[in-house]
Design an enzyme around this catalytic site. Structure first.
Site, PDB file in Angstrom:
ATOM      1  N   HIS A 128      -9.285  44.536  25.128  1.00  0.00           N
ATOM      2  CA  HIS A 128      -8.520  43.843  26.170  1.00  0.00           C
ATOM      3  C   HIS A 128      -8.801  44.529  27.500  1.00  0.00           C
ATOM      4  O   HIS A 128      -9.124  45.713  27.556  1.00  0.00           O
ATOM      5  CB  HIS A 128      -7.034  43.945  25.810  1.00  0.00           C
ATOM      6  CG  HIS A 128      -6.109  43.146  26.664  1.00  0.00           C
ATOM      7  ND1 HIS A 128      -5.723  43.542  27.938  1.00  0.00           N
ATOM      8  CD2 HIS A 128      -5.441  41.978  26.425  1.00  0.00           C
ATOM      9  CE1 HIS A 128      -4.871  42.670  28.436  1.00  0.00           C
ATOM     10  NE2 HIS A 128      -4.698  41.702  27.545  1.00  0.00           N
ATOM     11  N   ASP A 205      -4.968  51.237  21.277  1.00  0.00           N
ATOM     12  CA  ASP A 205      -4.171  50.121  21.798  1.00  0.00           C
ATOM     13  C   ASP A 205      -3.559  49.410  20.605  1.00  0.00           C
ATOM     14  O   ASP A 205      -4.242  48.699  19.865  1.00  0.00           O
ATOM     15  CB  ASP A 205      -5.078  49.182  22.600  1.00  0.00           C
ATOM     16  CG  ASP A 205      -4.385  47.888  23.031  1.00  0.00           C
ATOM     17  OD1 ASP A 205      -3.209  47.688  22.685  1.00  0.00           O
ATOM     18  OD2 ASP A 205      -5.049  47.074  23.711  1.00  0.00           O
ATOM     19  N   GLN A 208      -1.400  44.583  19.300  1.00  0.00           N
ATOM     20  CA  GLN A 208      -1.441  43.497  18.322  1.00  0.00           C
ATOM     21  C   GLN A 208      -1.205  43.976  16.893  1.00  0.00           C
ATOM     22  O   GLN A 208      -1.123  43.158  15.976  1.00  0.00           O
ATOM     23  CB  GLN A 208      -2.789  42.776  18.412  1.00  0.00           C
ATOM     24  CG  GLN A 208      -3.073  42.129  19.758  1.00  0.00           C
ATOM     25  CD  GLN A 208      -2.106  41.009  20.096  1.00  0.00           C
ATOM     26  OE1 GLN A 208      -1.480  40.415  19.219  1.00  0.00           O
ATOM     27  NE2 GLN A 208      -1.960  40.719  21.378  1.00  0.00           N
ATOM     28  N   LYS A 231       5.838  41.892  22.449  1.00  0.00           N
ATOM     29  CA  LYS A 231       5.114  41.319  21.316  1.00  0.00           C
ATOM     30  C   LYS A 231       5.799  41.650  19.994  1.00  0.00           C
ATOM     31  O   LYS A 231       5.442  41.099  18.950  1.00  0.00           O
ATOM     32  CB  LYS A 231       3.665  41.821  21.312  1.00  0.00           C
ATOM     33  CG  LYS A 231       2.878  41.423  22.556  1.00  0.00           C
ATOM     34  CD  LYS A 231       1.455  41.916  22.484  1.00  0.00           C
ATOM     35  CE  LYS A 231       0.720  41.769  23.805  1.00  0.00           C
ATOM     36  NZ  LYS A 231       0.570  40.366  24.247  1.00  0.00           N
ATOM     37  N   CYS A 369      -8.002  37.809  28.481  1.00  0.00           N
ATOM     38  CA  CYS A 369      -8.176  39.155  29.051  1.00  0.00           C
ATOM     39  C   CYS A 369      -9.224  39.939  28.280  1.00  0.00           C
ATOM     40  O   CYS A 369      -9.066  41.131  27.997  1.00  0.00           O
ATOM     41  CB  CYS A 369      -6.848  39.911  29.073  1.00  0.00           C
ATOM     42  SG  CYS A 369      -5.622  39.190  30.173  1.00  0.00           S
TER      43      CYS A 369
END
Length: 411
Positions: A128, A205, A208, A231, A369
């Site tokens: 991302h 990261d 997700q 999220k 993104c």
């Protein structure tokens, strides 16, 4: 309003906990397939934010009156809940606005003071922008370079090629746990182990991954792990950076102001202990109260149950989409989260998404993104349907039926 799901298998009851999912769009029942963008909020989260503002609203760590104490207890309680959820220490969690801020904190407080010409940062093709741009900015200022690990035809990292990039000049490896476009689940535990053997610091990261699967940060073995609250069924403007204690102790503050200090004189300032020295100013208190409620909700549901449910929906949706003539799915990793990026021959992604919205189906279209990944596939944009445990198999069928309908309109 339900404070938590009744059982891990009563999916209709669980879905009823999310008020927004009952609404209509353009006169049709909403089918929300954009949870990779932001998750919907259960009633318990909405109620917790409302309750804070109605009965407990005050600033944190400043006032000794009752409201101030209640607000501080609720805010720090959210930190403790997050720590337990991810199996880390609470004093190693910096509360912030989300993954973007968290990765910038690592970039400016850890990387910027350390990197120099000749050093390198390794990223992957599937990152991302939040895990690309901060490193570019730091590289420009330090003279460091960026190396990129590539992916195979299935959208998986080429691990042999990645490890070959981890040469002595590499000081940092930063990669996504789960791709927001491909759904690929990277073997971050193995990757971090290999980086650690070479003395390379790792940043993950987790945007997700955290909402959709059990995440044990301690077991992963990384140096930094970032995640976003909205999220995870929590409010927007929330998230955190986990970092090893030794890094937090050595890193200078990223932003200065109140709360992150012990003493301020014009001659100099004594900073607060981590993690508070990185939390300048008044935080999103109500948001973190809501995120604490979201963690309670997800913990009650059980992340193994959530992941199993989403895998069922992923299999169903993939099988049905594979039957649609001219449809191409991007990303077929052996281990994959419930994200499907796709294009239909002869139809622009934005046109598909716009017409699906008229059918009540909310998907995302665009570059997500992830411009470098779009360039890799040679496309300007894709459509993305992303599922959460509150979706249903009936919605999968309705989504594919709507897709067939709009495809005929665009033919």
């Amino acid at each position: 309003m339900n404070a938590s799901p009744a059982t891990a298998t009563d999916w209709a009851r669980i879905r009823a906990d999310f008020p927004l999912l009952a609404r209509e769009v353009h006169g049709k029942p909403l089918i929300y397939l954009d949870s990779a963008n932001t998750a919907q909020k259960p009633a318990s989260v909405i109620a917790s934010v409302d309750d804070f503002y109605r009965w407990h609203n005050a600033n944190v760590s400043r006032a000794v009156h009752t409201l101030g104490t209640e607000a501080t207890d609720a805010y720090e309680g959210a930190r403790r809940k997050l720590a337990a959820f991810f199996n880390v220490r609470a004093d190693e969690l910096v509360l912030c606005s989300g993954t973007t801020f968290a990765l910038n904190l690592v970039a400016y407080s850890w990387a910027l003071p350390r990197l120099q010409p000749g050093d390198a940062i390794v990223l992957t093709r599937m990152e991302h922008h939040a895990n690309i741009v901060p490193w570019q900015l730091v590289a420009e200022r330090t003279g460091a370079t960026i190396k990129v690990a590539d992916i195979n035809a299935a959208g998986e990292l080429d691990l042999d090629a990645l490890y070959a990039l981890l040469t002595p000049d590499v000081k940092l490896l930063s990669l996504t746990h789960v791709s927001n476009v491909l759904g690929t689940v990277n073997p971050v535990r193995e990757i971090c182990r290999e980086a650690r053997k070479r003395g390379i610091v790792t940043a993950i990261d987790g945007s997700q991954a955290a909402p959709h699967r059990p995440v044990d940060i301690a077991a992963i073995g990384c140096d930094f792990y970032a995640f976003t609250g909205h999220k995870m069924c929590g409010p927007t403007g929330t998230g955190a950076l986990w970092a090893r204690r030794e890094h937090l102790a050595a890193m200078p503050p990223f932003i200065g102001g109140g709360e992150m200090i012990k003493e301020v004189r014009f001659e100099g300032t004594v900073f607060n202990d981590p993690p508070h020295k990185f939390e300048a100013g008044t935080p999103n208190i109500a948001g973190f109260v809501g995120l604490g409620a979201a963690v309670d909700y997800l913990s009650s549901l059980g992340m193994h149950n959530a992941e199993a449910r989403e895998q069922e929906l992923l299999r169903h949706a993939t099988e049905e989409l594979d039957k649609v003539e001219g449809l191409r799915i991007f990303g077929r990793a052996a281990e994959k989260a419930a994200v499907i990026s796709f294009l239909v021959e002869g139809a622009h992604a934005h046109d598909l998404a716009t017409l699906l919205d008229l059918e009540g189906v909310a998907i995302r279209s665009g570059h997500h993104c992830a411009h470098p990944l779009m360039h890799h596939f040679g496309v300007p944009a894709t459509c993305r349907a992303s599922f959460a445990f509150y979706n249903t198999h009936e919605e999968v069928e309705a989504f594919v039926a709507a897709l067939r309908k709009v495809r005929r309109l665009l033919a």
